[in-house]
Design a protein around this motif. Structure first.
Motif, PDB file in Angstrom:
ATOM      1  N   ASN A  50     -29.371 -63.105  11.762  1.00  0.00           N
ATOM      2  CA  ASN A  50     -28.949 -63.747  10.567  1.00  0.00           C
ATOM      3  C   ASN A  50     -29.894 -63.122   9.152  1.00  0.00           C
ATOM      4  O   ASN A  50     -29.268 -62.203   8.246  1.00  0.00           O
ATOM      5  CB  ASN A  50     -28.004 -64.910   9.711  1.00  0.00           C
ATOM      6  N   TYR A  51     -30.907 -64.206   8.938  1.00  0.00           N
ATOM      7  CA  TYR A  51     -32.306 -63.550   8.510  1.00  0.00           C
ATOM      8  C   TYR A  51     -32.156 -61.906   8.407  1.00  0.00           C
ATOM      9  O   TYR A  51     -32.884 -61.141   6.926  1.00  0.00           O
ATOM     10  CB  TYR A  51     -33.088 -64.188   8.573  1.00  0.00           C
ATOM     11  N   GLN A  52     -32.653 -61.747   9.713  1.00  0.00           N
ATOM     12  CA  GLN A  52     -33.118 -60.206   9.785  1.00  0.00           C
ATOM     13  C   GLN A  52     -31.907 -59.575   9.433  1.00  0.00           C
ATOM     14  O   GLN A  52     -32.628 -58.519   8.712  1.00  0.00           O
ATOM     15  CB  GLN A  52     -33.598 -59.455  11.123  1.00  0.00           C
ATOM     16  N   LEU A  53     -30.873 -59.567   9.959  1.00  0.00           N
ATOM     17  CA  LEU A  53     -29.846 -58.648   9.428  1.00  0.00           C
ATOM     18  C   LEU A  53     -29.438 -58.127   7.623  1.00  0.00           C
ATOM     19  O   LEU A  53     -29.365 -57.305   7.346  1.00  0.00           O
ATOM     20  CB  LEU A  53     -28.510 -59.581   9.620  1.00  0.00           C
ATOM     21  N   GLU A  54     -29.675 -59.906   6.859  1.00  0.00           N
ATOM     22  CA  GLU A  54     -29.628 -59.866   5.933  1.00  0.00           C
ATOM     23  C   GLU A  54     -31.029 -59.275   4.921  1.00  0.00           C
ATOM     24  O   GLU A  54     -30.616 -58.257   4.078  1.00  0.00           O
ATOM     25  CB  GLU A  54     -29.830 -61.269   5.156  1.00  0.00           C
ATOM     26  N   GLU A  99     -32.547 -54.226   2.866  1.00  0.00           N
ATOM     27  CA  GLU A  99     -33.865 -52.785   2.751  1.00  0.00           C
ATOM     28  C   GLU A  99     -32.598 -52.266   2.347  1.00  0.00           C
ATOM     29  O   GLU A  99     -32.749 -50.622   2.037  1.00  0.00           O
ATOM     30  CB  GLU A  99     -34.892 -52.495   4.075  1.00  0.00           C
ATOM     31  N   ILE A 100     -31.364 -51.594   3.041  1.00  0.00           N
ATOM     32  CA  ILE A 100     -30.365 -50.693   3.418  1.00  0.00           C
ATOM     33  C   ILE A 100     -29.762 -50.297   1.624  1.00  0.00           C
ATOM     34  O   ILE A 100     -30.266 -48.934   1.348  1.00  0.00           O
ATOM     35  CB  ILE A 100     -29.781 -50.766   3.584  1.00  0.00           C
ATOM     36  N   GLU A 101     -30.068 -51.105   1.240  1.00  0.00           N
ATOM     37  CA  GLU A 101     -29.309 -50.930  -0.342  1.00  0.00           C
ATOM     38  C   GLU A 101     -30.457 -50.842  -1.412  1.00  0.00           C
ATOM     39  O   GLU A 101     -30.103 -49.818  -2.343  1.00  0.00           O
ATOM     40  CB  GLU A 101     -28.824 -52.707  -0.809  1.00  0.00           C
ATOM     41  N   GLU A 102     -32.058 -51.483  -1.275  1.00  0.00           N
ATOM     42  CA  GLU A 102     -32.463 -50.630  -2.018  1.00  0.00           C
ATOM     43  C   GLU A 102     -32.902 -49.385  -2.084  1.00  0.00           C
ATOM     44  O   GLU A 102     -33.176 -48.387  -2.728  1.00  0.00           O
ATOM     45  CB  GLU A 102     -33.581 -51.279  -1.539  1.00  0.00           C
ATOM     46  N   GLN A 103     -32.725 -49.191  -1.052  1.00  0.00           N
ATOM     47  CA  GLN A 103     -33.009 -47.713  -0.388  1.00  0.00           C
ATOM     48  C   GLN A 103     -32.087 -46.737  -0.979  1.00  0.00           C
ATOM     49  O   GLN A 103     -32.066 -45.448  -1.189  1.00  0.00           O
ATOM     50  CB  GLN A 103     -32.831 -47.523   1.545  1.00  0.00           C
ATOM     51  N   LYS A 104     -30.706 -47.118  -0.511  1.00  0.00           N
ATOM     52  CA  LYS A 104     -29.249 -46.567  -1.358  1.00  0.00           C
ATOM     53  C   LYS A 104     -29.773 -46.415  -3.242  1.00  0.00           C
ATOM     54  O   LYS A 104     -29.983 -45.119  -3.668  1.00  0.00           O
ATOM     55  CB  LYS A 104     -28.512 -47.341  -0.833  1.00  0.00           C
TER      56      LYS A 104
END
Length: 239
Positions: free
Chosen positions: A127-131, A136-141
């Motif tokens: 869960n932590y890795q998924l979070e 990271e995806i949100e930051e990239q977006k």
């Protein structure tokens, strides 16, 4: 023939018939059981055994008979297992089995608890890795959106600069064209009044040539003004 069983307080013995029962020298307090009885009873509570206790031995002639030493009845040794009585042995065995069962259940519970802790830890890590991945995806977006916004702003700025530069260039071209136009107009005026050393045809040809140049310049100026006006409209639409 009815068979009887006796109990000495520790274990039972038998079966015995009536005659053997007499030889056992039972007392009214001896526990007796036979088939058909619900539970053990004292021998004195069983009517059919009353005759055993009512039998009286013959008188003893002490003078004629020598007193014989009384033999002490030797009780049969109780059966033992590993030096322990059978009930004690079975109680110890039951205790060992019970302790082994408790130990097994405890180990099983601890193993399940450990497996559950490992599974929960693994789930927490996932869960932590998924979070982290989602962040990271949100930051990239976000970075991509900012980069696209900056690129769009740069493109708009480039468009503004390009259109502004073109307007300035057009203004310069119009000024040059107007200067050339004034020069041609003076030449046309001079050519109209100058008659020496020229034939009428030559004069007409020169005038036509000058007029064509003047008309071309007017046309160029009109095209440049149309382009300039369109560029200004485009600039007004750019935020």
């Amino acid at each position: 023939m009815k068979k009887y069983f006796l109990h000495d307080g520790t274990e039972s013995s038998g079966p015995f018939d009536f005659e053997e029962l007499i030889a056992k020298k039972i007392t009214p307090k001896t526990p007796v059981w036979f088939e058909g009885m619900e539970k053990w009873k004292f021998a004195g509570e069983i009517p059919e055994l009353d005759s055993i206790f009512k039998v009286s031995p013959p008188p003893l002639d002490i003078k004629k008979e020598e007193t014989k030493p009384q033999k002490t009845a030797v009780k049969p040794a109780k059966k033992q297992i590993f030096g322990l009585s059978r009930p004690t042995f079975f109680i110890i065995c039951a205790a060992i089995v019970l302790l082994a069962g408790i130990s097994y259940l405890k180990n099983l519970q601890e193993n399940r608890s450990r497996e559950l802790r490992i599974k929960n830890h693994k789930t927490e890590v996932e869960n932590y890795q998924l979070e982290l991945k989602e962040k990271e995806i949100e930051e990239q977006k976000k970075m991509q959106a900012e980069a696209e916004k900056a690129a769009a702003e740069r493109a708009l700025q480039d468009q503004k600069e390009a259109k502004t530069d073109r307007i300035i260039e057009i203004d310069k071209l119009i000024a040059i064209s107007q200067s050339n136009l004034e020069t041609l107009k003076r030449k046309l005026s001079q050519a109209s009044g100058f008659k020496i050393l020229r034939s009428s045809a030559e004069k007409k040809e020169e005038l036509n040539a000058l007029q064509l140049q003047i008309d071309s310049i007017y046309k160029d100026i009109d095209q440049l003004k149309i382009e300039s006006n369109q560029l200004k409209l485009d600039l007004d639409k750019i935020p």
